[in-house]
Design an enzyme around this catalytic site. Structure first.
Site, PDB file in Angstrom:
ATOM      1  N   LYS A  30      88.629  26.908  35.248  1.00 39.13           N
ATOM      2  CA  LYS A  30      87.920  26.131  36.250  1.00 39.13           C
ATOM      3  C   LYS A  30      86.422  26.028  35.947  1.00 39.13           C
ATOM      4  CE  LYS A  30      86.503  28.131  39.985  1.00 39.13           C
ATOM      5  NZ  LYS A  30      86.415  28.786  41.292  1.00 39.13           N
ATOM      6  N   THR A  31      85.826  27.173  35.671  1.00 43.17           N
ATOM      7  CA  THR A  31      84.385  27.200  35.450  1.00 43.17           C
ATOM      8  C   THR A  31      83.995  26.297  34.299  1.00 43.17           C
ATOM      9  OG1 THR A  31      84.529  29.487  36.129  1.00 43.17           O
ATOM     10  CG2 THR A  31      82.439  28.759  35.219  1.00 43.17           C
ATOM     11  N   ASP A 206      82.909  23.921  45.371  1.00 36.75           N
ATOM     12  CA  ASP A 206      83.773  24.919  44.758  1.00 36.75           C
ATOM     13  C   ASP A 206      84.522  25.673  45.856  1.00 36.75           C
ATOM     14  OD1 ASP A 206      84.900  26.384  42.786  1.00 36.75           O
ATOM     15  OD2 ASP A 206      83.181  27.685  42.428  1.00 36.75           O
ATOM     16  N   GLU A 207      85.636  26.302  45.509  1.00 34.82           N
ATOM     17  CA  GLU A 207      86.442  27.076  46.469  1.00 34.82           C
ATOM     18  C   GLU A 207      86.724  26.242  47.721  1.00 34.82           C
ATOM     19  OE1 GLU A 207      87.604  29.756  45.368  1.00 34.82           O
ATOM     20  OE2 GLU A 207      86.121  30.829  44.159  1.00 34.82           O
ATOM     21  N   GLN A 237      94.624  30.865  46.702  1.00 31.62           N
ATOM     22  CA  GLN A 237      93.535  31.841  46.738  1.00 31.62           C
ATOM     23  C   GLN A 237      92.691  31.703  47.993  1.00 31.62           C
ATOM     24  OE1 GLN A 237      91.575  32.796  42.886  1.00 31.62           O
ATOM     25  NE2 GLN A 237      92.824  31.143  42.071  1.00 31.62           N
ATOM     26  N   ARG A 590      93.230  38.794  38.545  1.00 31.19           N
ATOM     27  CA  ARG A 590      91.936  39.099  37.910  1.00 31.19           C
ATOM     28  C   ARG A 590      92.150  39.809  36.578  1.00 31.19           C
ATOM     29  NH1 ARG A 590      89.775  35.464  39.744  1.00 31.19           N
ATOM     30  NH2 ARG A 590      91.860  35.040  40.511  1.00 31.19           N
TER      31      ARG A 590
END
Length: 699
Positions: A30-31, A206-207, A237, A590
């Site tokens: 994503k980043t 974002d998010e 998430q 993670r």
DNA sequence: GCGTGTGGGGTTTTT
DNA sequence: CCCCACACGC
């Protein structure tokens, strides 16, 4: 990860105008997509100042800013929704009848103010009611329900408007106001709406799955004209529904923005398949969900370790032990290791276990530096320098140091002030000795005069001083250090924190083009989380909520027990259980290479030992991905190793008087007899030690 | 009326 | 374990 973008990533990066939603599964790059797309916009000639990137945390914002600067050497605006709100309101809140130089109250401040409201309304001091109403107000604001709109709940209809009025009298906003009032501004002022709709032509959120109604409305309003919204998120998430987040926002994206392009990223570049498939299997237990299956090309990988300890002490010992093993065997850096827990209170045991083995650790989140009493004291004085109205900072500073003004006197003063600027009222009261029916005794009057003298003197000195000098002046003028000395236990720590604040201020001044006290205070109000000042490698301890967006080679997820995780407050609500499950999913995903799921049979919670049952989440993970590591089987292994007690073997943990805990790398006969090569992970050094000189002990 | 000491009660997650 | 309310002594 290979250097080329995959086709899905590529199509997201190449999108320019119109609404775009990227459904970015955990670890799907994503980043990279976000930063590449921003870089591409800039390459197309779009001005960096036309771009706005809104993130969920300060850390994410900092990171994005850095990445953009590294990639394109330009400054783009990357901030949280709250700081965006602060920025907009600082410019335009006067249109809502507020003053532009408002201060921002954190949780503690607003709670104190609310308490004042409850007292004023003579509401019974029932336990928990304060927290409950606080939450009610917060939810109302996040759901865009104003104080005048509450009808059904008579108590709340009384408290909420009173609280909001008091905030205004103090010239203060709480966190939720930063969002709520921004929306109101957009609703009530056409000018403001136009202004901000034209200011940023490309908006990234974002998010997106964690936006609440207020944040969603801000985002939607900002892009209403040009529709250039680039939303990124993952419904699996979504873990902030208790803060009003609605993951439905992400599912409704296509109907909210007709013609939207949707890109799904489902290749995971982070984790091996054991970890990823286990997480997939877990999240499939959520009924309420869009099906999506992540896959990874990183191979099977090692199984997930499932450990059950007798109690939390053993759990922590296990974690510390495994950390040693992995550092020694797999050469994993401490920076690549993390422990995740459900509640902050769990960190204690792990700190103890790591501390005793001298493994460097840092806690992410938790009580932030800026929430410490001594820091808030100093900041409150700074706020009094710039404000005549800030009641909470007044109440905080009035008895630093003690001035013979007690609770009764203060209460009378505040009451008599009747909502007028508190400091100005005190100035008048001190000079006249009597105002609005309050008459001060001599001692009290002298005390009040002294306080006013201190604040005035600081105000006078302010123009000639830069920020960190001003803070030093606050410390000396208020004789703050001798005040701290009243509690010798904590003195050293607190003094160090005060010094650090001065240091941070100096550092901050260096970085800023035009440092100002107001700007400094604002930034600190919005930095609620601990920033991790890197000083050497360390393992990271944090809550699961704090783990979002991060990745580690080795992850321990601890406290997987019913009523702890999932948390007891969620047990009767299927929706809440699903959110806990998403939280578990976030934690598991993670991990890049090694994952351990830990639980205990007994756990000490508020004073007594409680029998715990394993978390349902453990049972939802197919056993094929798990390897069981119970405490009894481990003990057996150690007992078998006992005969070697006179000598250590590679892999054994040992303690050295000077160097702390280490791991044996090699054992051989050298010129001084039995010799060991020992790795000491906290320093990262390997030493050669002769057994007869270095008295190595078992931990 | 003030300041200090003590005991009891409450603890999810964050901007 | 920390914070607050309350009570007691000055």
């Amino acid at each position: 990860m290979s250097n080329a973008l995959n086709p899905a990533q590529q199509s997201a990066v190449e999108h320019v105008e119109g609404p775009l939603l990227v459904l970015a599964g955990a670890g799907s790059g994503k980043t990279r997509v976000v930063t590449h797309r921003i870089a591409r916009l800039i390459d197309l000639g779009i001005l960096p100042s036309d771009i706005l990137a809104v993130t969920f945390t300060n850390k994410a914002a900092d990171e994005m800013r850095t990445r953009i600067r590294t990639l394109k050497n330009v400054q783009a605006l990357a901030c949280t929704f709250h700081s965006l709100g602060a920025r907009i309101l600082r410019e335009s809140i006067h249109e809502l009848g507020y003053k532009n130089d408002f201060t921002i109250y954190d949780e503690e401040d607003s709670e104190k103010l609310l308490k004042g409201c409850l007292n004023q309304l003579q509401l019974s001091e029932e336990k928990g009611i304060l927290k409950q109403i606080r939450h009610q107000i917060s939810s109302a604001k996040n759901d865009l329900v104003g104080p005048e709109e509450v009808k059904d709940d008579p108590l709340f209809a009384q408290v909420y408007p009173l609280y909001q009025n008091k905030l205004k009298e103090c010239n203060a906003l709480d966190f939720d106001d930063l969002l709520y009032l921004t929306v109101r501004l957009f609703k009530e002022s056409e000018r403001a709406r136009n202004e901000y709709q034209n200011r940023w032509l490309f908006v990234l959120i974002d998010e997106y799955q964690d936006t609440n109604l207020a944040q969603y409305t801000i985002a939607k309003t900002l892009v209403d004209r040009h529709k250039n919204i680039f939303a990124v998120g993952d419904p699996d998430q979504s873990i902030y529904s208790w803060r009003g987040a609605r993951y439905q926002n992400i599912l409704n994206f296509e109907s909210d923005f007709p013609g939207a392009k949707v890109v799904t990223l489902d290749q995971n570049y982070r984790s091996t398949n054991c970890i990823l498939q286990a997480a997939n299997a877990l999240i499939c237990h959520n009924a309420n969900r869009y099906d999506k299956k992540l896959w990874s090309a990183l191979g099977e990988g090692s199984k997930i370790g499932a450990y059950v300890g007798q109690n939390e002490r053993e759990e922590a010992e296990f974690v510390a032990h495994k950390i040693f093993k992995h550092v020694a065997d797999d050469h994993i850096s401490l920076n690549e290791i993390a422990v995740f827990y459900r509640t902050n209170a769990q960190s204690r045991t792990f700190e103890d276990a790591l501390l005793s083995r001298r493994i460097a650790y840092s806690i992410i989140g938790g009580l932030s530096f800026y929430q410490r009493k001594e820091i808030k004291d100093i900041l409150s004085f700074l706020k009094m320098i710039v404000s005549n109205t800030d009641l909470i900072s007044f109440l905080r500073t009035i008895h630093i140091p003690k001035r013979g003004l007690g609770a009764a006197t203060i209460e009378k003063i505040v009451e008599a002030a009747q909502g007028s600027p508190i400091f100005s009222f005190c100035e008048e009261l001190a000079s006249r000795g009597e105002m609005n029916g309050v008459k001060l005794g001599n001692r009290q009057r002298e005390g009040l005069k002294d306080y006013i003298h201190v604040v005035r003197s600081l105000r006078n000195k302010r123009p000639g001083l830069n920020l960190h000098e001003l803070i030093s002046e606050v410390v000396s003028e208020t004789r703050y250090l001798s005040y701290l000395q009243e509690d010798p236990e904590s003195f050293q720590d607190r003094k160090e924190n005060v010094d650090e604040l001065i240091g941070k201020a100096a550092e901050w001044e260096e970085e800023q083009m035009a440092p100002s006290l107001n700007h400094f205070l604002e930034e600190l109000s919005l930095r609620t989380n601990q920033e991790n000042r890197e000083q050497g490698p360390s393992i990271k301890l944090m809550t699961l909520h704090n783990s979002k967006g991060l990745e580690f080679k080795l992850v321990f997820l601890v406290g997987l027990e019913e009523d702890l995780f999932p948390h007891v407050n969620s047990k009767d609500d299927p929706q809440a259980i699903e959110e806990e499950r998403r939280l578990c999913y976030v934690g598991m995903t993670r991990a890049k290479r090694h994952l351990y799921l830990c639980s205990t049979i007994y756990r000490y919670m508020w004073g007594s030992a409680r029998m715990m049952r394993p978390s349902r989440f453990l049972k939802e993970i197919p056993t094929q991905y798990l390897q069981s590591l119970s405490s009894s089987s481990l003990r057996k292994v150690e007992v078998e190793e006992e005969p070697h007690a006179e000598g250590f073997m590679p892999g054994d943990e040992v303690v050295h008087k000077e160097f702390g805990t280490g791991v044996i790398q090699k054992a051989y006969q050298g010129s001084f007899g039995l010799t060991y090569e020992v790795l000491f992970p906290h320093s990262g050094t390997t030493r050669t030690l002769a057994a007869k000189y270095a008295k190595l002990q078992s931990p």
